[in-house]
Design a protein around this motif. Structure first.
Motif, short mmCIF file in Angstrom:
data_model
loop_
_atom_site.label_atom_id
_atom_site.label_comp_id
_atom_site.label_asym_id
_atom_site.label_seq_id
_atom_site.Cartn_x
_atom_site.Cartn_y
_atom_site.Cartn_z
N ASP A 1 -5.54 -3.94 -2.08
CA ASP A 1 -4.08 -4.03 -2.06
C ASP A 1 -3.61 -5.22 -1.24
OD1 ASP A 1 -2.85 -0.64 -2.09
OD2 ASP A 1 -3.32 -2.08 -3.65
N ALA A 2 -2.45 -5.69 -1.58
CA ALA A 2 -1.80 -6.62 -0.66
C ALA A 2 -1.33 -5.78 0.53
CB ALA A 2 -0.61 -7.28 -1.33
N TYR B 1 1.07 -5.94 -11.27
CA TYR B 1 0.24 -6.92 -10.56
C TYR B 1 -1.18 -6.66 -10.99
CZ TYR B 1 3.88 -8.20 -7.16
OH TYR B 1 5.00 -8.67 -6.55
N SER C 1 10.54 5.77 -3.26
CA SER C 1 9.63 5.87 -2.12
C SER C 1 8.80 4.58 -2.04
CB SER C 1 8.72 7.08 -2.28
OG SER C 1 7.98 6.96 -3.47
N CYS D 1 6.95 2.13 -5.06
CA CYS D 1 7.34 2.48 -6.41
C CYS D 1 7.90 1.28 -7.18
CB CYS D 1 8.35 3.62 -6.39
SG CYS D 1 9.89 3.13 -5.69
N GLY D 2 8.07 0.15 -6.51
CA GLY D 2 8.42 -1.06 -7.24
C GLY D 2 9.80 -1.64 -6.94
N LYS D 3 10.44 -1.20 -5.87
CA LYS D 3 11.78 -1.71 -5.56
C LYS D 3 11.76 -3.22 -5.30
CE LYS D 3 12.20 0.93 -1.91
NZ LYS D 3 10.92 1.66 -1.93
N THR D 4 10.84 -3.63 -4.41
CA THR D 4 10.76 -5.04 -4.07
C THR D 4 10.45 -5.88 -5.30
OG1 THR D 4 10.03 -4.50 -1.84
CG2 THR D 4 9.56 -6.71 -2.62
N1 LIG Z 1 1.59 -9.51 -4.38
C1 LIG Z 1 1.08 -8.33 -4.78
N2 LIG Z 1 -0.12 -8.26 -5.36
C2 LIG Z 1 -0.63 -7.09 -5.79
N3 LIG Z 1 -0.01 -5.92 -5.67
C3 LIG Z 1 1.20 -5.90 -5.10
C4 LIG Z 1 1.82 -7.10 -4.63
N4 LIG Z 1 3.02 -6.78 -4.10
C5 LIG Z 1 3.14 -5.45 -4.25
N5 LIG Z 1 2.06 -4.91 -4.85
C6 LIG Z 1 1.87 -3.50 -5.20
O1 LIG Z 1 2.84 -3.16 -6.17
C7 LIG Z 1 3.36 -1.86 -5.93
C8 LIG Z 1 4.87 -1.93 -5.82
O2 LIG Z 1 5.20 -2.66 -4.67
P1 LIG Z 1 6.70 -2.92 -4.18
O3 LIG Z 1 7.49 -3.45 -5.30
O4 LIG Z 1 6.59 -3.77 -2.96
O5 LIG Z 1 7.18 -1.46 -3.81
P2 LIG Z 1 8.36 -1.00 -2.84
O6 LIG Z 1 9.15 -2.20 -2.46
O7 LIG Z 1 9.14 -0.01 -3.63
O8 LIG Z 1 7.72 -0.35 -1.65
C9 LIG Z 1 2.69 -1.36 -4.68
O9 LIG Z 1 1.65 -0.49 -5.06
C10 LIG Z 1 2.13 -2.58 -4.04
O10 LIG Z 1 0.94 -2.29 -3.35
#
Ligand SMILES: Nc1ncnc2c1ncn2[C@@H]1O[C@H](COP(=O)(O)OP(=O)(O)O)[C@@H](O)[C@H]1O
Ligand SMILES: [Mg+2]
Lengths: 185, 212, 257
Positions: free
Chosen positions: B210-211, C11, C35, C38-41
């Motif tokens: 994971d990142a 990803y 939570s 879940c993909g918000k960012t």
């Molecule tokens: N750059 C990346 N490379 C691979 N996996 C990622 C990366 N950024 C986020 N993820 C994965 O994608 C999923 C969704 O992440 P994210 O959108 O950041 O969720 P949230 O913001 O809701 O906590 C998570 O499982 C995270 O580990």
């Protein structure tokens, strides 16, 4: 401007210190620099001594051992080396804290940009490293052995390398979102 | 492996600033001209990672602990150019911000560790590309040992380069007979720690992770 | 203003968004709930044109949003002026020598004549006017976040996307931020995993589930009653409660932060 001037003064003094080969002059220099700490306790003296001590001990002991206790040779070589090292360390503690590096080295916008990003990341990583150390100290009662240390070191290394990759992407995206590359093709 | 100010004479740091200065200027130019938006961010994080790796310590037999250099890991992950610039920045920040290591030693450290160390690490890593684990180990080892050899050489040359009329050394007073064993021998061990650390860290970095 | 159509993203093998459909009108204040992980960012970054959608698309005023579409200079200029994203980790956004330069960066980049006035104005609005000459990297996490917010607002964007903006703030600052955001004229999307924040902030609420689909799109009041969705989205939990010698179990949130 003040920062650039101070940095220049510092560099000139450092170079001068490597061109002067008189132990008494160098010690006098160290005293003068310390004396400019008006009204405060002469902190740079103490801190400089503490920082320079390992090197001073190593050099002096080493020399005595290598020259098999030849005191006349030591008398010729060591005062100068010691005085110079000490003067330079006093300079570090007296002048450097007053310099804002980003301002002093801001003559190249690229360099300044690199420095700011690097400093900010270095400070963040240093904070994280401190957290790791405290967490480790809280969880262990004895000094860890070699195997444990290597494992912990590797975990730290992997964490920082992965974190670096992640942060590079994140910073690039943030720069993009803030319009840093607006005019780039 | 930080050289404090006062150990190197102008005969050494002058030319070193000349050579390193040219390389820094070229590096900055490349950064300014590059079309890769991630170039500067990558340099910044490589600097921070390198700084953090240098804080990692490993115990030596006898009760002392030593800092690893992490140069091999930085070199393999970020390449020679970024490695060189990142390590230069680390030494710059250490010298000017944290008062650790000297400004006269800065170009010497940049050239020996930043360029010599990263180039050696990348070279052996490429050469052993077929055996990933030994390649990473050797990269870690070379990234530490090669700079140590170069630093020992530069330090040991001081009595020859800078002495007064009677031959009394003006700066670092020991010749190669002292610097080579004193600097290189311990770093053969530190190199092993660096190599092992690199292999273990690589295993932890394996793809599919994971990142953070 | 924004139309999200059948949007998916992953990803590598890690799925982050599955078939998300939604539209956002100008002036709306929307809370994006979900939570961790879940993909918000990811969604916010796709809306900002930083990540390529895996499937489906995002339209901004009818124009496609994606890194490829933003390669066109005029489109990019307008889009970066009108859409701002506050990163979850504000440290990533700071790269100027002083807070003043940091806030004025956007206006200068867009050749606005009053960059310095804007810097002073927005610094005062978010309460960091005393820090104008400080280096941003020396500030606390909360202060960094406020500086970043001011930097975004200095461009008077139309759409503001905020990624967990209260994560580094204490309760008083959180309260202040909620009021501050309510009074902004901008269209807002605020990502958070804090249900009570949603209640205070948003009229409308989008909920991303742990299966990365959109579980809910509607007002906050109806969401609060839909315990099943809340539980599936991992926004509420159950645990034992003791009141005297009575013991029972029910769904609830803890309004930490
Ligand atoms: N750059 C990346 N490379 C691979 N996996 C990622 C990366 N950024 C986020 N993820 C994965 O994608 C999923 C969704 O992440 P994210 O959108 O950041 O969720 P949230 O913001 O809701 O906590 C998570 O499982 C995270 O580990
Ligand atoms: Mg997030």
């Amino acid at each position: 401007m003040k920062d650039r001037l101070l940095l220049l003064v510092y560099l000139v003094l450092v170079v001068t210190a490597t061109l002067v080969h008189d132990a008494r002059l160098l010690l006098a220099g160290a005293l003068t620099v310390t004396a400019t700490e008006f009204g405060r306790r002469p902190q740079s003296w103490v801190r400089a001594l503490r920082a320079a001590l390992p090197f001073l001990v190593a050099i002096n002991l080493g020399f005595l051992i290598v020259s098999k206790g030849d005191l006349s040779a030591a008398g010729r070589v060591l005062p100068l080396v010691n005085a110079r090292l000490f003067f330079l360390v006093v300079l570090v503690f007296r002048i450097l804290p007053a310099i804002d590096l980003q301002r002093a080295l801001g003559f190249s916008p690229t360099l300044r940009f690199v420095l700011i990003l690097a400093t900010s990341q270095v400070l963040a990583f240093r904070r994280l490293f401190g957290d790791f150390e405290q967490a480790l100290a809280a969880r262990t009662t004895r000094r860890p052995g070699l195997r444990t240390s290597l494992r912990q070191g590797a975990a730290l290394g992997a964490f920082f390398l992965r974190r670096a990759e992640h942060d590079a992407t994140e910073i690039t995206q943030a720069l993009t979102a803030r319009g840093f590359f607006l005019d780039r093709d | 492996m930080h050289i404090p100010d006062g150990f190197l004479g102008p005969q050494t740091y002058g030319p070193a600033y000349g050579v390193a200065g040219v390389l820094w200027a070229v590096g900055l130019r490349r950064l300014r001209r590059t079309l890769d938006p991630a170039a500067v961010p990558r340099l910044a994080v490589a600097t921070a990672a390198s700084f953090a790796l240098m804080l990692v310590t490993v115990p030596l037999p006898g009760g002392t602990t030593v800092h690893v250099t992490g140069i091999g890991m930085i070199a393999v992950l970020f390449g020679v150019w970024h490695g060189f610039l990142a390590l230069s920045l680390v030494y710059l920040l250490q010298a000017l911000m944290f008062g650790d290591g000297g400004v006269t030693a800065l170009p010497v450290m940049a050239l020996t560790a930043g360029l010599g160390g990263t180039a050696a690490a990348v070279a052996v890593h490429r050469a052993c590309g077929r055996w990933p684990r030994p390649a990473v180990f050797l990269a870690g080892w070379c990234g530490t040992v090669v700079p140590a050899v170069l630093v020992a050489f530069v330090l040991g040359a001081q009595p020859l380069l800078a002495h007064d009329a009677e031959g009394t050394p003006l700066f670092f007073p020991f010749g190669w007979a002292v610097t080579v064993p004193a600097v290189v021998l311990p770093h053969l061990l530190v190199g092993v720690a660096d190599g092992v650390l690199a292999v273990l860290a690589w295993r932890a970095l394996a793809p599919g992770e994971d990142a953070p | 203003m924004i139309a999200i159509e059948k949007l998916s993203h992953a990803y590598g093998k890690r799925t982050t968004l599955v078939d998300v459909d939604a539209s956002i009108d100008a002036g709306e204040k929307i809370v994006l709930l979900g939570s961790n992980g879940c993909g918000k960012t990811t969604l916010l970054k796709i809306l900002t044109g930083l990540l390529e959608p895996g499937g489906g698309h995002v339209l901004y005023d009818g124009h496609q949003v994606s890194p490829a579409a933003l390669r066109d200079k005029t489109v990019r200029r307008r889009f970066r002026r009108e859409v701002g994203l506050l990163f979850q980790n504000p440290e990533a956004m700071l790269f100027n020598p002083t807070v003043r330069d940091e806030i004025a960066f956007g206006p200068r980049q867009h050749d606005l004549p009053d960059a310095d006035d804007r810097a002073r104005h927005w610094a005062a609005q978010v309460g960091v006017e005393d820090l104008l000459d400080h280096a941003p990297y020396t500030l606390s996490a909360g202060q960094k976040q406020l500086v970043c917010l001011a930097a975004l607002l200095a461009l008077s964007p139309r759409l503001l996307l905020l990624d967990e903006p209260t994560a580094a703030l204490d309760p008083r600052s959180t309260g202040w931020l909620v009021d501050f955001l309510q009074d902004l004229p901008q269209t807002l999307v605020v990502a958070t995993h804090n249900l009570s924040l949603a209640t205070e902030l948003g009229e409308r609420c989008l909920v991303l589930g742990e299966d990365h689909t959109l579980l809910h799109d509607g007002d906050v009041a109806s969401l609060r009653e839909d315990t099943e969705v809340l539980y599936r989205a991992n926004l509420v939990h159950t645990h034992r409660h003791r009141h005297g010698d009575q013991e029972h179990r029910h769904y609830h949130t803890h309004d930490w932060s």
